[in-house]
Design a protein around this motif. Structure first.
Motif, short mmCIF file in Angstrom:
data_model
loop_
_atom_site.label_atom_id
_atom_site.label_comp_id
_atom_site.label_asym_id
_atom_site.label_seq_id
_atom_site.Cartn_x
_atom_site.Cartn_y
_atom_site.Cartn_z
N LEU A 28 12.41 53.88 20.93
CA LEU A 28 11.33 53.59 20.81
C LEU A 28 10.30 53.95 21.93
O LEU A 28 9.17 54.33 21.63
N LEU A 29 10.77 54.19 23.31
CA LEU A 29 9.94 54.95 24.07
C LEU A 29 9.56 56.14 23.59
O LEU A 29 8.32 56.72 23.94
N GLY A 34 5.07 59.64 21.82
CA GLY A 34 4.59 60.79 20.88
C GLY A 34 3.49 60.25 20.10
O GLY A 34 2.69 61.20 20.02
N ALA A 35 3.44 59.04 19.96
CA ALA A 35 2.30 58.49 19.44
C ALA A 35 1.08 58.73 20.29
O ALA A 35 -0.18 58.88 19.98
N GLY A 36 1.27 58.40 21.49
CA GLY A 36 0.23 58.60 22.50
C GLY A 36 -0.19 59.99 22.59
O GLY A 36 -1.41 60.42 22.59
N ILE A 37 0.65 60.79 22.78
CA ILE A 37 0.14 62.37 22.89
C ILE A 37 -0.50 62.62 21.59
O ILE A 37 -1.49 63.36 21.82
N ALA A 38 0.13 62.00 20.34
CA ALA A 38 -0.76 62.71 19.37
C ALA A 38 -2.20 62.13 19.23
O ALA A 38 -3.01 62.69 18.84
N LEU A 39 -2.42 60.96 19.78
CA LEU A 39 -3.81 60.33 19.92
C LEU A 39 -4.82 61.11 20.78
O LEU A 39 -5.72 61.48 20.54
N GLY A 52 -4.43 56.07 11.56
CA GLY A 52 -3.13 56.84 12.10
C GLY A 52 -2.31 55.92 12.88
O GLY A 52 -0.98 55.60 12.69
N LEU A 53 -2.72 54.89 13.74
CA LEU A 53 -2.32 53.96 14.56
C LEU A 53 -1.69 53.12 13.72
O LEU A 53 -0.26 52.76 13.91
N ALA A 54 -1.95 52.56 12.51
CA ALA A 54 -1.62 51.58 12.05
C ALA A 54 -0.28 52.09 11.33
O ALA A 54 0.77 51.53 11.00
N ARG A 55 -0.27 53.32 10.64
CA ARG A 55 0.41 54.00 9.93
C ARG A 55 1.91 54.39 11.11
O ARG A 55 3.07 53.86 10.65
N SER A 56 1.49 54.77 11.94
CA SER A 56 2.60 54.98 13.36
C SER A 56 3.17 53.31 13.62
O SER A 56 4.32 53.30 13.85
N ALA A 57 2.19 52.55 13.66
CA ALA A 57 3.06 51.05 14.04
C ALA A 57 3.84 50.67 13.02
O ALA A 57 5.09 49.94 13.41
N ARG A 59 5.55 52.56 11.11
CA ARG A 59 6.85 53.31 11.04
C ARG A 59 7.57 52.87 12.49
O ARG A 59 8.82 52.70 12.21
N VAL A 60 6.99 52.55 13.37
CA VAL A 60 7.80 52.15 14.53
C VAL A 60 8.36 50.60 13.93
O VAL A 60 9.58 50.38 14.42
N ARG A 61 7.64 49.85 13.54
CA ARG A 61 8.25 48.72 12.99
C ARG A 61 9.35 48.84 12.17
O ARG A 61 10.49 48.20 12.20
N ARG A 62 9.42 49.64 11.16
CA ARG A 62 10.37 50.05 10.20
C ARG A 62 11.49 50.52 10.99
O ARG A 62 12.71 50.07 10.77
N ALA A 63 11.26 51.47 12.20
CA ALA A 63 12.47 51.86 12.66
C ALA A 63 13.07 50.62 13.62
O ALA A 63 14.05 50.97 13.50
N ALA A 64 12.13 50.02 14.14
CA ALA A 64 12.84 49.03 14.96
C ALA A 64 13.50 47.97 14.16
O ALA A 64 15.01 47.51 14.55
#
Length: 159
Positions: A28-29, A34-39, A52-57, A59-64
């Protein structure tokens, strides 16, 4: 004073790398970094960045959720496996206790039977010994009575 110089004794900086097993937190870290650097490096408009943040969120939620599901499944499997082993050990212990109990019971019964047989043998021998003693005593009384009778009769006296 003398100073020792060692081949590897220098003041050069060095890096120590410790290997640790990765886990969900590291995963998760990594996603967050990675998301922060991409932003920071992505030249997008605010709307595009939010999407993009919503998509990343998501994806993170699904991964979690997947990682949590995997952890839950692993914990459940480990618990069930441990429970199964404990139940097997309990059953083995019960069977061993029952077998020992049965062995003790058989030993007690055998001991009682042996004691009863020994008592019967002893009583029989005692009765035989008593009968032999009484028979011997009777023979001795009969012999004595016969001697007394002979000595009392005129024929048995030496005059």
């Amino acid at each position: 004073m003398s100073r020792h110089h060692w081949a590897d004794d220098d003041d050069e900086p060095y890096v120590v790398i410790e290997k640790k097993s990765g886990g969900l937190g590291s995963f998760l870290l990594g996603i967050a970094v990675g998301a922060g650097i991409a932003l920071l490096f992505a030249p997008q408009s605010g709307v595009e960045t939010r999407r993009g943040l919503a998509r990343s969120a998501r994806r993170v939620r699904r991964a979690a959720e997947e990682a949590a599901g995997d952890v839950k499944e692993k914990v459940t499997e480990t618990y069930e496996s441990a429970r199964q082993r404990v139940e097997e050990k309990i059953e083995e212990t019960r069977e061993a206790i029952e077998e020992k109990r049965s062995q003790v019971h058989r030993a007690v019964v055998a001991g009682r039977e042996a004691a009863q047989q020994a008592r019967e043998d002893l009583e029989r021998r005692l009765a035989e010994t008593k009968a032999a003693y009484n028979a011997g005593a009777q023979v001795a009384r009969d012999v004595r009575a016969e001697r007394v009778a002979r000595s009392a009769s005129p024929k048995g006296r030496n005059i």
